[in-house]
Enzyme design. Sequence first.
Site, short mmCIF file in Angstrom:
data_model
loop_
_atom_site.label_atom_id
_atom_site.label_comp_id
_atom_site.label_asym_id
_atom_site.label_seq_id
_atom_site.Cartn_x
_atom_site.Cartn_y
_atom_site.Cartn_z
N GLN A 101 0.84 -1.19 0.00
CA GLN A 101 0.00 0.00 0.00
C GLN A 101 0.88 1.25 0.00
O GLN A 101 1.73 1.43 0.89
CB GLN A 101 -0.93 0.05 1.21
CG GLN A 101 -1.96 1.18 1.08
CD GLN A 101 -2.79 1.39 2.33
OE1 GLN A 101 -2.26 1.69 3.38
NE2 GLN A 101 -4.10 1.23 2.19
N TYR A 188 -6.18 10.98 4.13
CA TYR A 188 -4.79 11.23 3.82
C TYR A 188 -4.66 11.97 2.49
O TYR A 188 -5.65 12.45 1.95
CB TYR A 188 -4.01 9.91 3.87
CG TYR A 188 -4.03 9.29 5.25
CD1 TYR A 188 -3.61 10.01 6.37
CD2 TYR A 188 -4.51 7.99 5.46
CE1 TYR A 188 -3.65 9.47 7.65
CE2 TYR A 188 -4.54 7.43 6.73
CZ TYR A 188 -4.12 8.18 7.82
OH TYR A 188 -4.17 7.64 9.09
N ARG A 235 -7.84 2.30 -2.83
CA ARG A 235 -8.70 2.22 -1.65
C ARG A 235 -9.36 3.56 -1.35
O ARG A 235 -8.70 4.60 -1.35
CB ARG A 235 -7.90 1.77 -0.43
CG ARG A 235 -8.77 1.50 0.79
CD ARG A 235 -8.00 0.90 1.94
NE ARG A 235 -8.66 -0.30 2.43
CZ ARG A 235 -8.64 -0.69 3.70
NH1 ARG A 235 -8.00 0.01 4.60
NH2 ARG A 235 -9.26 -1.79 4.07
N GLY A 331 -9.91 -7.22 9.37
CA GLY A 331 -8.74 -6.61 9.99
C GLY A 331 -8.44 -7.12 11.38
O GLY A 331 -7.49 -7.88 11.59
N ARG A 332 -9.26 -6.73 12.36
CA ARG A 332 -9.01 -7.13 13.74
C ARG A 332 -8.97 -8.64 13.89
O ARG A 332 -8.12 -9.19 14.61
CB ARG A 332 -10.09 -6.54 14.65
CG ARG A 332 -10.09 -5.02 14.75
CD ARG A 332 -11.33 -4.54 15.46
NE ARG A 332 -11.40 -3.10 15.64
CZ ARG A 332 -11.86 -2.26 14.71
NH1 ARG A 332 -12.31 -2.74 13.55
NH2 ARG A 332 -11.90 -0.96 14.95
#
Length: 384
Positions: A101, A188, A235, A331-332
């Site tokens: 990424q 971002y 993404r 994810g988690r």
Amino acid sequence: MKNQIYFTSVQLGRHILTNRIVLPPLTRQRAAQPGDIPTDLMAEYYRQRASAGFMVAEGAQIEPRGQGYAWTPGIYSEGQIAGWRKITQAVHDAGGVIFAQLWHVGRVSHSALQPNGDAPIAPSAIAPQRVKAFIETGSGVGHLVSPPTPRALTVPEVKELVQLYARAAHNAIGAGFDGVEIHSANGYLVNQFISAHANRREDEYGGSLENRLRFLREIVSAVSAAVGPERLGVRFTPLFESTDQDRVYIGLVEEDPHTTYIEAIRLLEGAGVAYLSIAEADWDNAPDLPLSFRQAVRQAYSGRIIYAGKYTVERGARLLEAGLADLVAFGRAFIANPDLPARIANGWPLNTLRPELLYGGGAEGFTDYPTFHQTCDVEPSETA
């Protein structure tokens, strides 16, 4: 086998994936210092999770100014490239497919993280709200700080950044990655250009939606030229509302998110990139994406679609069965369960996540989560 829909093969770019379970990019802040270099410990972490059908490594800043959190890895120096090469080799030896990424935080940084102590850079000189950067205050310790007002980029600097993305993509392929993902989410840098809240420019990169998408369009074009569109994904975080304003990703909820992101997705369709990744709000009681938006995404984009955002196995399966998603990211659950695909396939219980160990540190909370067979006599608190 349980949850059979996850275990049908699917083509993504050059690769035939053996399952539809994705390890998404997950910031862990364990790069070696000095130099923000990927480590052997990180290689073990990714090797443990290589049974994912598809993996995207944690965000790697494309240049020193792109860092917003201490101890995150870069992908611009020879030492960093060499460190990543150990990771990709470990994943490939285990039969996995992994993309890098490409990350630039833009204004979500602090002078302490910037070369020469300069102000962070951004499309416009507007300070972000409800967000913190993380700076090191000592060996292995640090704290959260509010970002200062950034400096607005000049047009030549924006064009230089486009080439830095292309160079980082080239570095990623040189490091053995199978492809790259452009991080255009979570408030971002690329997201800042897209958002009318963060972008008040009056030149070719601001104003109209077409202009605000120009930076993304140029990056996609440059990266595609460098590594091929079949090795590229993008993404987004298309937020529509928030029931908890303090949890919104840096406040970037557009006035018309449907139009904004469908136009961005049409851009990707025209470029022929391999996949689109959509990261949804993942806090408790977060609003779901409208079904009409999911349907419009599928109509606008013919490549592979990945959804992420605190998904359960059942919720992800419904999207796969409806044809609205091709892959689902966890994810988690993947952090706490290195053998997550096997647990999903067999309905085995899940390890409990230790959230206090997510960021920074060493092996604890990183590579020490057991597989089911290592801990089948333990009574976990969740089930797959």
